[in-house]
Design a protein around this motif. Structure first.
Motif, PDB file in Angstrom:
ATOM      1  N   VAL A   1       0.846  -1.207   0.000  1.00 52.83           N
ATOM      2  CA  VAL A   1       0.000   0.000   0.000  1.00 52.83           C
ATOM      3  C   VAL A   1       0.873   1.246   0.000  1.00 52.83           C
TER       4      VAL A   1
ATOM      5  N   ALA B   1      -7.063   8.559   2.289  1.00 52.09           N
ATOM      6  CA  ALA B   1      -6.280   9.420   1.392  1.00 52.09           C
ATOM      7  C   ALA B   1      -4.814   9.514   1.807  1.00 52.09           C
TER       8      ALA B   1
ATOM      9  N   LYS C   1      -4.080  11.160   5.056  1.00 52.50           N
ATOM     10  CA  LYS C   1      -3.990  12.318   5.956  1.00 52.50           C
ATOM     11  C   LYS C   1      -3.313  11.968   7.281  1.00 52.50           C
TER      12      LYS C   1
HETATM   13  P1  ADP Z   1      -6.641   8.813   6.182  1.00 50.33           P
HETATM   14  O1  ADP Z   1      -6.152   9.322   7.486  1.00 50.33           O
HETATM   15  O2  ADP Z   1      -6.703   9.882   5.122  1.00 50.33           O
HETATM   16  O3  ADP Z   1      -7.926   8.080   6.302  1.00 50.33           O
HETATM   17  P2  ADP Z   1      -4.464   6.921   6.382  1.00 50.33           P
HETATM   18  O4  ADP Z   1      -3.207   7.712   6.425  1.00 50.33           O
HETATM   19  O5  ADP Z   1      -4.999   6.403   7.657  1.00 50.33           O
HETATM   20  O6  ADP Z   1      -5.572   7.773   5.602  1.00 50.33           O
HETATM   21  O7  ADP Z   1      -4.270   5.688   5.411  1.00 50.33           O
HETATM   22  C1  ADP Z   1      -3.726   5.795   4.103  1.00 50.33           C
HETATM   23  C2  ADP Z   1      -3.604   4.412   3.502  1.00 50.33           C
HETATM   24  O8  ADP Z   1      -2.613   3.668   4.224  1.00 50.33           O
HETATM   25  C3  ADP Z   1      -4.873   3.571   3.574  1.00 50.33           C
HETATM   26  O9  ADP Z   1      -4.929   2.770   2.428  1.00 50.33           O
HETATM   27  C4  ADP Z   1      -4.666   2.735   4.809  1.00 50.33           C
HETATM   28  O10 ADP Z   1      -5.382   1.524   4.728  1.00 50.33           O
HETATM   29  C5  ADP Z   1      -3.165   2.491   4.787  1.00 50.33           C
HETATM   30  N1  ADP Z   1      -2.597   2.332   6.145  1.00 50.33           N
HETATM   31  C6  ADP Z   1      -2.592   3.271   7.131  1.00 50.33           C
HETATM   32  N2  ADP Z   1      -1.962   2.814   8.224  1.00 50.33           N
HETATM   33  C7  ADP Z   1      -1.556   1.544   7.948  1.00 50.33           C
HETATM   34  C8  ADP Z   1      -0.843   0.549   8.665  1.00 50.33           C
HETATM   35  N3  ADP Z   1      -0.401   0.751   9.909  1.00 50.33           N
HETATM   36  N4  ADP Z   1      -0.614  -0.638   8.037  1.00 50.33           N
HETATM   37  C9  ADP Z   1      -1.025  -0.843   6.769  1.00 50.33           C
HETATM   38  N5  ADP Z   1      -1.694   0.055   6.047  1.00 50.33           N
HETATM   39  C10 ADP Z   1      -1.964   1.244   6.590  1.00 50.33           C
END
Ligand code: ADP
Ligand code: MG
Length: 269
Positions: free
Chosen positions: A14, A38, A40
């Protein structure tokens, strides 16, 4: 105050952030707007190194945010956080919750014993006055409403006397009226104290109302950077992919029913 260059963050396959370049000026109130997923939260977590970037560099107030050492400690003292679920300690008084914002500056034995110097107590009360909760300083924090708990969260962040506040969806758990009150306190403190704020939001209407500068994020990239007047239907479609115009709605962008996290946001817009 914050300088980000070429920031990329991958979690396995990802790609949460894909080459972010961003500068935040001293005292600037910046809203990061984007749908769920996104990137954030990842962006905020990289700024104070709660998570390690895959590539790229971040500087806060001239110090590089590195894996460890004195530079990171310097940065962490300057950067305060505000969380969606407030992260207050329910059993503690409002004053003690705010005083935890002072812990980073105190000798460890005093903080273990919860003995706070008079000067720190004065700072905590001053921060509570800013969010108009000084009258509730002695109450247990679990007797407060959600909006009041988040105001405690703001006061605790201010008690750290930071140069930067990172707020991750600070009003996502609050009703619209309370949300506006909380964002008003945050913005006012930023302006009066010259603190740079990066505030993640997913609600377009709050971004319009409170953002002096809005950075739109979609799929880990910055797709918009400008003032609230620049949030045209076209720009909103870039930030919220999957939007379509609905002529019956006067051209206002609406989400397809099949995209639940977006539809909530866009119905509100
Ligand atoms: P937002 O805060 O805008 O909702 P995130 O930064 O939480 O977005 O997540 C961005 C992307 O990274 C998403 O696809 C999320 O599933 C992935 N993601 C976030 N944290 C983790 C993690 N600890 N392990 C794996 N994937 C993650
Ligand atoms: Mg998030």
């Amino acid at each position: 105050m914050i300088k980000i260059r070429g920031l990329t963050k991958r979690y396995g396959d990802v790609e949460a952030l894909r080459g972010i370049d961003l500068d935040v000026a001293p005292g600037e109130f910046l809203v990061v707007l984007g749908p769920s997923g996104a990137g954030k939260s990842t962006l905020l977590r990289c700024i104070n190194r709660l998570c390690a970037p895959t590539e790229g560099e971040i500087h806060v107030d001239g110090s590089r945010v590195d894996a460890g050492g004195a530079s990171l400690r310097r940065v962490r003292r300057k950067v305060a956080m505000i969380f969606q679920h407030y992260n207050v300690v329910p059993r503690l008084s409002v004053r003690k919750n705010v005083l935890t914002g002072r812990l980073g500056t105190m000798p460890a034995p005093l903080s273990w014993l919860q003995i706070f110097p008079r000067q720190d107590i004065e700072i905590a009360m001053e921060c509570l006055r800013r969010v108009e909760l000084d009258g509730k300083a002695d109450l247990r924090t679990d007797t407060l409403s959600g909006g009041q708990k988040q105001r405690v969260g703001i006061a605790r962040a201010l008690a750290q006397q930071p140069r930067v506040i990172l707020a991750d969806e600070p009003v996502a758990s609050l009703d619209p009226k309370t949300s506006r009150t909380v964002l008003t306190y945050l913005k006012q403190a930023s302006r009066e104290l010259g603190i740079s704020v990066v505030c993640n939001l997913h609600q377009i209407d709050y971004a319009r109302e409170f953002g002096e500068r809005i950075v739109g994020v979609a799929g880990g990239r910055i797709v918009f950077d400008g003032g609230p007047d620049g949030l045209s239907a076209d720009v909103l479609r870039r930030i919220y992919p999957g939007l379509e115009d609905d002529a019956a709605c006067g051209g206002a962008p609406r989400a397809r029913p099949a995209t639940p996290p977006h539809s909530l946001t866009l119905e509100e817009a």
